[in-house]
Scaffold this motif. Structure first.
Motif, PDB file in Angstrom:
ATOM      1  N   LYS A 183       0.833  -1.208   0.000  1.00  0.00           N
ATOM      2  CA  LYS A 183       0.000   0.000   0.000  1.00  0.00           C
ATOM      3  C   LYS A 183       0.868   1.258   0.000  1.00  0.00           C
ATOM      4  CE  LYS A 183      -4.136   1.872   0.286  1.00  0.00           C
ATOM      5  NZ  LYS A 183      -5.108   1.716  -0.811  1.00  0.00           N
ATOM      6  N   LEU A 184       1.944   1.217   0.786  1.00  0.00           N
ATOM      7  CA  LEU A 184       2.867   2.351   0.823  1.00  0.00           C
ATOM      8  C   LEU A 184       3.495   2.584  -0.542  1.00  0.00           C
ATOM      9  CD1 LEU A 184       4.294   4.456   2.629  1.00  0.00           C
ATOM     10  CD2 LEU A 184       6.025   2.725   3.144  1.00  0.00           C
ATOM     11  N   ALA A 185       3.822   1.512  -1.234  1.00  0.00           N
ATOM     12  CA  ALA A 185       4.383   1.632  -2.576  1.00  0.00           C
ATOM     13  C   ALA A 185       3.385   2.271  -3.536  1.00  0.00           C
ATOM     14  CB  ALA A 185       4.802   0.254  -3.088  1.00  0.00           C
ATOM     15  N   GLN A 186       2.135   1.849  -3.447  1.00  0.00           N
ATOM     16  CA  GLN A 186       1.093   2.383  -4.345  1.00  0.00           C
ATOM     17  C   GLN A 186       0.824   3.861  -4.107  1.00  0.00           C
ATOM     18  OE1 GLN A 186      -2.026  -0.336  -3.323  1.00  0.00           O
ATOM     19  NE2 GLN A 186      -1.401  -1.886  -4.840  1.00  0.00           N
ATOM     20  N   LEU A 187       1.014   4.299  -2.856  1.00  0.00           N
ATOM     21  CA  LEU A 187       0.737   5.694  -2.513  1.00  0.00           C
ATOM     22  C   LEU A 187       1.976   6.588  -2.619  1.00  0.00           C
ATOM     23  CD1 LEU A 187      -1.536   5.159   0.621  1.00  0.00           C
ATOM     24  CD2 LEU A 187      -2.246   5.705  -1.714  1.00  0.00           C
ATOM     25  N   LEU A 239      12.403 -15.809  11.570  1.00  0.00           N
ATOM     26  CA  LEU A 239      10.997 -16.111  11.840  1.00  0.00           C
ATOM     27  C   LEU A 239      10.102 -14.941  11.491  1.00  0.00           C
ATOM     28  CD1 LEU A 239      11.342 -17.870  15.339  1.00  0.00           C
ATOM     29  CD2 LEU A 239      10.934 -18.964  13.122  1.00  0.00           C
ATOM     30  N   VAL A 240      10.696 -13.745  11.485  1.00  0.00           N
ATOM     31  CA  VAL A 240       9.887 -12.549  11.241  1.00  0.00           C
ATOM     32  C   VAL A 240       9.769 -12.247   9.756  1.00  0.00           C
ATOM     33  CG1 VAL A 240       9.720 -10.075  11.701  1.00  0.00           C
ATOM     34  CG2 VAL A 240      10.526 -11.613  13.482  1.00  0.00           C
ATOM     35  N   VAL A 241      10.862 -12.466   8.990  1.00  0.00           N
ATOM     36  CA  VAL A 241      10.897 -12.014   7.604  1.00  0.00           C
ATOM     37  C   VAL A 241      10.903 -13.206   6.653  1.00  0.00           C
ATOM     38  CG1 VAL A 241      12.187 -10.687   5.907  1.00  0.00           C
ATOM     39  CG2 VAL A 241      12.126  -9.943   8.284  1.00  0.00           C
ATOM     40  N   ASN A 242      10.017 -13.200   5.683  1.00  0.00           N
ATOM     41  CA  ASN A 242      10.048 -14.216   4.626  1.00  0.00           C
ATOM     42  C   ASN A 242      10.303 -13.537   3.283  1.00  0.00           C
ATOM     43  OD1 ASN A 242       7.629 -13.269   3.460  1.00  0.00           O
ATOM     44  ND2 ASN A 242       6.383 -14.619   4.737  1.00  0.00           N
ATOM     45  N   PRO A 243      10.583 -14.301   2.222  1.00  0.00           N
ATOM     46  CA  PRO A 243      10.906 -13.677   0.930  1.00  0.00           C
ATOM     47  C   PRO A 243       9.824 -12.758   0.393  1.00  0.00           C
ATOM     48  CG  PRO A 243      11.534 -15.995   0.952  1.00  0.00           C
ATOM     49  CD  PRO A 243      10.768 -15.764   2.219  1.00  0.00           C
ATOM     50  N   SER A 244       8.586 -13.032   0.715  1.00  0.00           N
ATOM     51  CA  SER A 244       7.509 -12.163   0.225  1.00  0.00           C
ATOM     52  C   SER A 244       7.625 -10.754   0.795  1.00  0.00           C
ATOM     53  CB  SER A 244       6.141 -12.756   0.595  1.00  0.00           C
ATOM     54  OG  SER A 244       5.952 -13.997  -0.038  1.00  0.00           O
ATOM     55  N   ILE A 245       8.086 -10.658   2.025  1.00  0.00           N
ATOM     56  CA  ILE A 245       8.291  -9.338   2.616  1.00  0.00           C
ATOM     57  C   ILE A 245       9.422  -8.613   1.889  1.00  0.00           C
ATOM     58  CG2 ILE A 245       9.056  -8.126   4.691  1.00  0.00           C
ATOM     59  CD1 ILE A 245       7.569 -10.152   6.359  1.00  0.00           C
ATOM     60  N   HIS A 246      10.513  -9.323   1.630  1.00  0.00           N
ATOM     61  CA  HIS A 246      11.612  -8.710   0.872  1.00  0.00           C
ATOM     62  C   HIS A 246      11.143  -8.222  -0.492  1.00  0.00           C
ATOM     63  CE1 HIS A 246      15.098 -10.750   3.276  1.00  0.00           C
ATOM     64  NE2 HIS A 246      14.709  -9.602   3.810  1.00  0.00           N
ATOM     65  N   GLU A 247      10.334  -9.020  -1.144  1.00  0.00           N
ATOM     66  CA  GLU A 247       9.840  -8.628  -2.466  1.00  0.00           C
ATOM     67  C   GLU A 247       8.988  -7.370  -2.371  1.00  0.00           C
ATOM     68  OE1 GLU A 247       7.340 -10.703  -6.139  1.00  0.00           O
ATOM     69  OE2 GLU A 247       8.443 -11.946  -4.691  1.00  0.00           O
ATOM     70  N   ALA A 248       8.144  -7.294  -1.360  1.00  0.00           N
ATOM     71  CA  ALA A 248       7.301  -6.101  -1.173  1.00  0.00           C
ATOM     72  C   ALA A 248       8.158  -4.882  -0.863  1.00  0.00           C
ATOM     73  CB  ALA A 248       6.306  -6.350  -0.037  1.00  0.00           C
ATOM     74  N   VAL A 249       9.215  -5.068  -0.051  1.00  0.00           N
ATOM     75  CA  VAL A 249      10.099  -3.953   0.304  1.00  0.00           C
ATOM     76  C   VAL A 249      10.826  -3.430  -0.929  1.00  0.00           C
ATOM     77  CG1 VAL A 249      12.199  -3.341   1.561  1.00  0.00           C
ATOM     78  CG2 VAL A 249      10.396  -4.628   2.708  1.00  0.00           C
ATOM     79  N   ILE A 287      11.595   0.812  -5.051  1.00  0.00           N
ATOM     80  CA  ILE A 287      11.618   1.221  -6.460  1.00  0.00           C
ATOM     81  C   ILE A 287      10.589   2.330  -6.692  1.00  0.00           C
ATOM     82  CG2 ILE A 287      11.075   0.458  -8.817  1.00  0.00           C
ATOM     83  CD1 ILE A 287      12.284  -2.270  -8.047  1.00  0.00           C
ATOM     84  N   CYS A 288       9.386   2.167  -6.129  1.00  0.00           N
ATOM     85  CA  CYS A 288       8.355   3.205  -6.276  1.00  0.00           C
ATOM     86  C   CYS A 288       8.809   4.526  -5.653  1.00  0.00           C
ATOM     87  CB  CYS A 288       7.053   2.742  -5.630  1.00  0.00           C
ATOM     88  SG  CYS A 288       6.257   1.360  -6.492  1.00  0.00           S
ATOM     89  N   PHE A 289       9.505   4.440  -4.526  1.00  0.00           N
ATOM     90  CA  PHE A 289      10.047   5.645  -3.897  1.00  0.00           C
ATOM     91  C   PHE A 289      11.051   6.333  -4.826  1.00  0.00           C
ATOM     92  CE2 PHE A 289       9.432   5.072   0.982  1.00  0.00           C
ATOM     93  CZ  PHE A 289       8.082   4.862   0.786  1.00  0.00           C
ATOM     94  N   LEU A 313      14.952  -6.866  -7.956  1.00  0.00           N
ATOM     95  CA  LEU A 313      16.274  -6.595  -7.399  1.00  0.00           C
ATOM     96  C   LEU A 313      17.188  -5.928  -8.420  1.00  0.00           C
ATOM     97  CD1 LEU A 313      16.872  -9.898  -5.391  1.00  0.00           C
ATOM     98  CD2 LEU A 313      16.758  -7.598  -4.406  1.00  0.00           C
ATOM     99  N   VAL A 314      17.158  -6.418  -9.650  1.00  0.00           N
ATOM    100  CA  VAL A 314      17.990  -5.833 -10.707  1.00  0.00           C
ATOM    101  C   VAL A 314      17.600  -4.378 -10.944  1.00  0.00           C
ATOM    102  CG1 VAL A 314      18.500  -5.907 -13.183  1.00  0.00           C
ATOM    103  CG2 VAL A 314      18.522  -8.022 -11.844  1.00  0.00           C
ATOM    104  N   LYS A 315      16.299  -4.117 -10.980  1.00  0.00           N
ATOM    105  CA  LYS A 315      15.852  -2.743 -11.218  1.00  0.00           C
ATOM    106  C   LYS A 315      16.247  -1.824 -10.062  1.00  0.00           C
ATOM    107  CE  LYS A 315      12.175  -2.176 -13.601  1.00  0.00           C
ATOM    108  NZ  LYS A 315      10.780  -2.068 -14.109  1.00  0.00           N
ATOM    109  N   LEU A 316      16.140  -2.327  -8.827  1.00  0.00           N
ATOM    110  CA  LEU A 316      16.547  -1.525  -7.678  1.00  0.00           C
ATOM    111  C   LEU A 316      18.043  -1.237  -7.738  1.00  0.00           C
ATOM    112  CD1 LEU A 316      16.081  -0.184  -4.939  1.00  0.00           C
ATOM    113  CD2 LEU A 316      16.329  -2.446  -3.867  1.00  0.00           C
ATOM    114  N   LEU A 317      18.822  -2.240  -8.075  1.00  0.00           N
ATOM    115  CA  LEU A 317      20.269  -2.044  -8.181  1.00  0.00           C
ATOM    116  C   LEU A 317      20.591  -1.011  -9.262  1.00  0.00           C
ATOM    117  CD1 LEU A 317      22.957  -3.055  -7.052  1.00  0.00           C
ATOM    118  CD2 LEU A 317      22.991  -4.774  -8.869  1.00  0.00           C
TER     119      LEU A 317
END
Length: 473
Positions: free
Chosen positions: A44-48, A75-85, A90-92, A127-131
């Motif tokens: 949601k933060l990315a969309q806004l 236990l807190v972070v899974n790959p889906s969270i990394h992908e969302a981050v 990138i949106c930022f 990841l490539v685009k962010l880099l």
């Protein structure tokens, strides 16, 4: 992030959404460790992001980087969270590319490198685009990445990527290739590195292709690099840029190709691919650096006599038709070619009569270059005859009185050669007492004496060295 209002409502200056409250809620969700809430709020933060004020980015980025830096095995972070981050960052950056500096300072680069090695699919693309964003908008990230194995990671990915990420990876490789680190050079000098650099020079934005050309020029300084680059097809790529690129691209491509051509095995392939007319265009162009590059390359290519003849024809056309700067550059090349013992290009090209006219009526710079070429030509009997028949001698004699110091020196050097020739000695005798003539003759005698002394010293040292070797044996 809160549920009231729509995205359209947020677009009206962000008046519906209380950003301070939303960020506080987001921090709480991150602290709670709820994967569902973290992923939902991050997306949601990315969309806004396109509606967010700058202070939101400054507060949100440290939270995102902290999430990004945590291990996916946590236990807190899974790959889906990394992908969302990554998607959110990138949106930022699309909204505010200056955030790249903050991201680099907060340590976002190395986690990208670590994850890229194992990522695939959509996550790898992100990841490539962010880099790419980080390297494009913050130069510090290039050094950081290069020093931490990033070059090898990028080359390995280029070997397997077949999607749209490849364009970004080629541009990334071009940026990393300009980092002046020994390890970067070592990796790029391998077959894979050079192969992808050539590809980077062939495809992508013109800025990216220019960077790749710069790196190719640097790597082409090594003999091994020259050979491999030619085998990988770099010559037509650089010629295309030399023909169709903007002015700065032409200079970089022309210089890189000149570096690569400076090997006996590469001279003919470069010339036969059509380099000579393009360098002639560079010689007559507006940029002084371009003229310098073209002069250097012509001197390299002229090692082969048939190529030198072709170059001579282009130089003659420039002497006849072009501006003073181009004429001076062409005369400068002919000056250099006059010293090639295996060539008679200046005489056979028909340049001498044209140069005589320029010596009489050309600009000061043109006269300096032409008189220098005549000084060099005068050492050869056949060239002296051609100069005399074209009417050069009276102009050179007048130049002893009327020219600037460089012209006087060049004219005197040429006339001394005529004075030492029995055929012309009587014509030159009338100026034998001219100060410029006498000064130049004394200088030549001194140089010859110094050369003889150096040669004798070298022979003495060699004899002593041999004596010592034989005694020690």
């Amino acid at each position: 992030m809160g549920e009231s209002g729509t995205e359209a409502d947020y677009g009206r200056g962000g008046s519906v959404l209380d950003w301070e409250e939303a960020l506080s809620l987001y921090k709480n969700h991150v602290a709670s460790g709820s994967e569902t809430l973290i992923i939902r709020d991050t997306v949601k933060l990315a969309q806004l992001a396109k509606y967010a004020p700058d202070n939101v980015f400054a507060c949100a980025v440290p939270i995102l980087v902290q999430l990004f830096q945590q291990s996916p095995s946590s236990l807190v972070v899974n790959p889906s969270i990394h992908e969302a981050v990554v998607y959110c960052l990138i949106c930022f950056l699309r909204k505010n590319d200056s955030l790249a500096t903050l991201l680099v300072d907060l340590g976002a680069v190395l986690p990208v490198v670590r994850m890229l090695g194992n990522a695939d699919g959509c996550f790898r693309k992100l990841l490539v685009k962010l880099l790419w964003y980080l390297l494009t908008f913050e130069s510090k990230s290039r050094i950081l990445l290069a020093r931490n194995g990033g070059v090898q990671v990028v080359i390995d990915l280029l070997g397997v990527c077949r999607d749209g990420s490849k364009r970004y990876l080629l541009e990334i490789l071009g940026m990393l290739a300009l980092v002046r680190e020994r390890e970067v050079r070592r990796i790029l000098n391998g077959f894979g590195g050079l192969q992808f650099l050539v590809e980077a020079a062939r495809h992508g934005s013109m800025l990216s292709r220019e960077r790749a050309c710069q790196a190719i020029g640097l790597l082409g300084m090594a003999t091994r690099g020259k050979r491999m680059l030619v085998e990988l097809g770099v010559v037509p790529v650089l010629l295309e840029l030399l023909r169709d690129g903007g002015q700065s691209v032409k200079l970089v491509a022309g210089n890189a190709l000149g570096v690569i051509s400076a090997h006996v095995d590469n001279i003919r392939p470069v010339a036969e691919a059509g380099a000579v007319p393009l360098y002639a265009d560079l010689l007559r162009g507006p940029d002084p650096m371009g003229r310098d590059i073209a002069e250097d390359v012509f001197c390299i290519l002229s090692v082969e006599e048939d190529i030198a003849i072709d170059i001579g024809d282009h130089l003659v056309r420039i002497l006849r038709e072009d501006n003073d700067e181009a004429k001076a550059a062409a005369a400068d090349v002919l000056w250099d070619l006059a010293g090639y013992k295996h060539l008679s290009v200046v005489r056979s090209s028909g340049a001498i009569p044209i140069m005589v006219d320029l010596l009489r009526d050309g600009s000061t710079e043109v006269q300096e270059k032409v008189s220098g070429a005549f000084a060099q030509l005068s050492y050869n009997e056949a060239d002296r005859k051609a100069l005399a028949e074209a009417g050069a001698m009276p102009i050179l004699i007048n130049m002893l009185e009327d020219g600037n110091q460089e012209m006087k020196d060049n004219a005197a050097e040429a006339l001394i050669s005529f004075a030492d020739d029995p055929v012309y000695v009587d014509i030159v005798s009338e100026i034998s007492n001219a100060p410029a003539f006498q000064n130049m003759r004394n200088r030549i005698v001194q140089n010859q004496t110094s050369d003889e002394q150096i040669a004798r010293s070298f022979r003495r040292l060699s004899a002593q060295h041999l004596s010592l070797d034989s005694n020690s044996a």
